[in-house]
Design an enzyme around this catalytic site. Structure first.
Site, PDB file in Angstrom:
ATOM      1  N   TYR A 273       8.377 128.479 -26.088  1.00 37.99           N
ATOM      2  CA  TYR A 273       9.739 128.153 -26.445  1.00 37.99           C
ATOM      3  C   TYR A 273      10.408 126.995 -25.459  1.00 37.99           C
ATOM      4  O   TYR A 273      11.409 127.265 -24.596  1.00 37.99           O
ATOM      5  CB  TYR A 273      10.777 129.400 -26.217  1.00 37.99           C
ATOM      6  CG  TYR A 273      12.209 129.299 -26.810  1.00 37.99           C
ATOM      7  CD1 TYR A 273      12.624 128.222 -27.798  1.00 37.99           C
ATOM      8  CD2 TYR A 273      13.204 129.909 -26.334  1.00 37.99           C
ATOM      9  CE1 TYR A 273      13.711 128.265 -28.288  1.00 37.99           C
ATOM     10  CE2 TYR A 273      14.523 129.895 -26.854  1.00 37.99           C
ATOM     11  CZ  TYR A 273      14.678 129.054 -27.739  1.00 37.99           C
ATOM     12  OH  TYR A 273      16.194 129.064 -28.269  1.00 37.99           O
TER      13      TYR A 273
ATOM     14  N   LEU B 186      -1.060 132.837  -8.992  1.00 39.15           N
ATOM     15  CA  LEU B 186       0.194 131.973  -9.453  1.00 39.15           C
ATOM     16  C   LEU B 186       1.368 132.867 -10.031  1.00 39.15           C
ATOM     17  O   LEU B 186       1.109 134.064 -10.598  1.00 39.15           O
ATOM     18  CB  LEU B 186      -0.470 131.360 -10.827  1.00 39.15           C
ATOM     19  CG  LEU B 186       0.788 130.655 -11.818  1.00 39.15           C
ATOM     20  CD1 LEU B 186       1.302 129.256 -10.919  1.00 39.15           C
ATOM     21  CD2 LEU B 186       0.118 130.277 -13.080  1.00 39.15           C
TER      22      LEU B 186
ATOM     23  N   GLY C 257       9.944 133.718 -14.948  1.00 41.20           N
ATOM     24  CA  GLY C 257      10.238 133.308 -16.458  1.00 41.20           C
ATOM     25  C   GLY C 257       9.308 133.337 -17.176  1.00 41.20           C
ATOM     26  O   GLY C 257       8.567 132.354 -17.584  1.00 41.20           O
TER      27      GLY C 257
ATOM     28  N   GLY D 128       8.765 134.194 -20.591  1.00 43.53           N
ATOM     29  CA  GLY D 128       8.796 133.854 -22.053  1.00 43.53           C
ATOM     30  C   GLY D 128       8.248 134.834 -22.799  1.00 43.53           C
ATOM     31  O   GLY D 128       8.511 136.134 -22.618  1.00 43.53           O
ATOM     32  N   TRP D 129       7.245 134.586 -23.742  1.00 43.58           N
ATOM     33  CA  TRP D 129       6.481 135.609 -24.469  1.00 43.58           C
ATOM     34  C   TRP D 129       5.129 135.547 -24.011  1.00 43.58           C
ATOM     35  O   TRP D 129       4.100 135.945 -24.859  1.00 43.58           O
ATOM     36  CB  TRP D 129       6.660 135.089 -25.837  1.00 43.58           C
ATOM     37  CG  TRP D 129       7.781 135.752 -26.286  1.00 43.58           C
ATOM     38  CD1 TRP D 129       8.244 136.875 -26.988  1.00 43.58           C
ATOM     39  CD2 TRP D 129       9.163 134.845 -26.467  1.00 43.58           C
ATOM     40  NE1 TRP D 129       9.446 136.806 -27.422  1.00 43.58           N
ATOM     41  CE2 TRP D 129      10.205 135.615 -27.012  1.00 43.58           C
ATOM     42  CE3 TRP D 129       9.268 133.705 -26.362  1.00 43.58           C
ATOM     43  CZ2 TRP D 129      11.478 135.223 -27.272  1.00 43.58           C
ATOM     44  CZ3 TRP D 129      10.606 133.156 -26.608  1.00 43.58           C
ATOM     45  CH2 TRP D 129      11.496 134.001 -26.957  1.00 43.58           C
ATOM     46  N   GLY D 130       4.909 135.130 -22.475  1.00 39.32           N
ATOM     47  CA  GLY D 130       3.555 135.100 -22.057  1.00 39.32           C
ATOM     48  C   GLY D 130       2.478 134.093 -22.343  1.00 39.32           C
ATOM     49  O   GLY D 130       1.349 134.297 -21.838  1.00 39.32           O
TER      50      GLY D 130
ATOM     51  N   GLU E 258      13.050 142.724 -24.234  1.00 37.17           N
ATOM     52  CA  GLU E 258      12.155 142.392 -25.253  1.00 37.17           C
ATOM     53  C   GLU E 258      10.798 141.504 -24.934  1.00 37.17           C
ATOM     54  O   GLU E 258       9.704 141.845 -25.436  1.00 37.17           O
ATOM     55  CB  GLU E 258      12.896 141.494 -26.366  1.00 37.17           C
ATOM     56  CG  GLU E 258      14.096 142.604 -27.063  1.00 37.17           C
ATOM     57  CD  GLU E 258      13.620 143.168 -28.485  1.00 37.17           C
ATOM     58  OE1 GLU E 258      12.528 142.685 -28.568  1.00 37.17           O
ATOM     59  OE2 GLU E 258      14.296 143.663 -28.694  1.00 37.17           O
TER      60      GLU E 258
ATOM     61  N   CYS F  37      20.827 119.549 -29.982  1.00 41.13           N
ATOM     62  CA  CYS F  37      19.807 119.283 -28.800  1.00 41.13           C
ATOM     63  C   CYS F  37      18.938 118.002 -29.311  1.00 41.13           C
ATOM     64  O   CYS F  37      18.810 117.111 -28.615  1.00 41.13           O
ATOM     65  CB  CYS F  37      19.071 120.615 -28.657  1.00 41.13           C
ATOM     66  SG  CYS F  37      19.923 121.823 -28.110  1.00 41.13           S
TER      67      CYS F  37
END
Length: 469
Positions: A192, A226, A230, A232-234, A256, A420
């Site tokens: 994202y 590392l 943040g 995200g969804w991995g 979530e 955007c």
């Protein structure tokens, strides 16, 4: 991912409850027994001044609109068509409800967006129309400059120093809409953030290229640990572990996203390499050889930039490297933007704020020993990324309705993506990779393409591409 350009917006909200509590019944007041000399107006009586206000707003906006440059705007109403501006490509606006004028005059870009959400106007090319407005935003802002002092005061009064509770609430408001919603428009990597395109790429290929670019800038090897701020969804954590064999610790405060990412990691057979935490980055312990944060800094209030970089330096090895991917606003616009609530802040990312390159570099220099060693502007790729998301969400309209999202919500997201996209097309905002080095780092960056992976890529386990919640 976050937002964009803006005209200076007023303080009036277009979608607020005036006489009642959101989700509850109106407050009741006790009235004196004698006759009220100013009884409440009927619905018809209230409509008269409202219509007058909309007519006045329309005349004012059309007068200002005659100064548009870089294209023209054709506005079709029941009464006829008005064309504003000079030359260039013509954008088209179809007005369904005259309240759009009053809302726009009262709340600027917020009002225009809220009116679109309600279906008060439409256009065959939303990005094109908003790009025309973005092209003229300096001219529009000059016209409304007399209102700036009052708006600055209102913005300062509205702004509160963020807390950890507020951080988690703001993240929940956006990222916890449901993984199924984001799956409607993101590619299988579930990235994202801005992808990096080459001719002929689909979105997934471009997202993987972005992951590779980040890993290259970090000079990742199998010896690295590392830290990702943040999750995200991995997607990035899985890609780094598969491609380079490094350990990854990644953290998020979205419940979530945390559960989804843990499921993806397990499905990919990478639980021995990747740890997913549900933890604020300020509470993390340990030392990591590399650090990355992709479009998370936009959720950090500008008053906390120094603390952010102090945390990064504390967690990073002295000879380590850190890469931040950030959506950035122009340096000259940053100071005034701190007190402005635009469409994105109000409706999409509560608590969000765009940094500028200078604001981040100055904070790093002021608060830490981290120093910028490389900068790459990838912003030209974001309009393409956003177009993919917008078109995918439009194509999934019926599925989104089935998931419980109504038409107004989907129009809000369409406006958000186009808003955007216009900002990036007009270069009001951009997207950058900033590479920072610790105090003891002395190695020079390798030429791009020479930082090859030092381990073979692991086979992708079934279900690892998108995973399950």
């Amino acid at each position: 991912m976050r937002y964009l350009f803006s005209v200076r917006d007023g303080d009036a909200g277009a979608l607020v409850t005036i006489h009642g509590r959101a989700g509850g019944s109106p407050r009741r007041r006790s009235h004196p027994a004698h006759k009220d000399p100013h009884p409440p107006m009927s619905k018809e009586q209230r409509a008269v001044p409202a219509r007058s206000r909309d007519r006045l707003a329309r005349r004012t906006i059309l007068a200002f609109g005659s100064a548009l440059r870089g294209g023209c705007l054709s506005i079709r109403e029941d009464s006829g068509t008005t064309v504003l501006g000079h030359g260039g490509k013509c954008a088209h606006m179809i007005v369904h409800d005259q309240r759009v004028w009053g809302m726009t005059a009262t709340a600027g870009g917020n009002g225009l967006g809220a009116a679109y959400m309600r279906g008060y106007w439409d256009t065959p090319d939303l990005t094109g129309l908003l790009s025309l407005l973005a092209h003229n935003v300096d001219r529009i802002n000059r016209l409304t400059a007399p209102l700036d002092p009052a708006r600055q005061v209102a913005g300062r009064l509205r702004s509160h120093r963020p807390t950890r509770v507020a951080d988690r609430r703001n993240i929940h408001a956006h990222y916890d809409l449901g993984n199924s919603f984001f799956e409607l428009f993101l590619d299988p990597t579930m990235a994202y953030s801005c992808a990096i395109f080459e001719p002929g790429d689909d979105l997934e290929t471009a997202s993987l290229r972005k992951f590779d670019r980040i890993c290259e800038r970090l000079h990742l090897t199998a010896d690295d640990h590392l830290l990702e701020i943040g999750t995200g969804w991995g997607g990035l954590a899985i890609h780094a572990a598969q491609r380079h064999g490094c350990r990854v610790t990644t953290t998020t405060i979205s419940q979530e996203q945390c559960e989804y990412s843990r499921a993806r990691v397990a499905a990919a057979g990478l639980s021995d390499l990747i740890t997913v935490l549900d933890q604020n980055y300020r509470d993390l312990k340990g030392t990591y050889s590399k650090l990355v944060s992709v479009e998370m800094i936009e959720a950090v209030d500008w008053r906390l930039y120094d603390e952010f970089f102090r945390c990064c330096e504390r967690l990073l090895a002295p000879d380590g490297l850190a890469v931040l991917q950030a959506i950035v606003i122009e340096d000259r616009a940053w100071s005034s933007a701190r007190w402005r609530e635009d469409f994105i802040k109000r409706y999409i990312f509560p608590g969000g704020f765009l940094p500028s390159v200078r604001s981040l570099v100055d904070a790093a220099n002021r608060a830490s020993g981290l120093r910028l060693v490389e900068l790459d502007d990838i912003g030209a790729n974001y309009p393409v990324t956003l177009r993919h998301w917008r078109e995918a969400l439009d194509a999934a309209h019926d599925r989104a309705i089935t998931l419980g999202f109504d038409e107004q919500f989907l129009r809000m997201w369409r406006f958000y993506f186009a808003y955007c996209e216009a900002g990036f097309l007009e270069r009001r905002i951009s997207d950058v990779h900033l590479t920072f080095a610790g105090r003891a780092w002395r190695r020079m960056p390798l030429p791009r393409g020479d930082a090859a992976a030092e381990v073979g890529e692991r086979p992708l386990a079934a279900g690892a591409g998108r995973g399950s919640a």
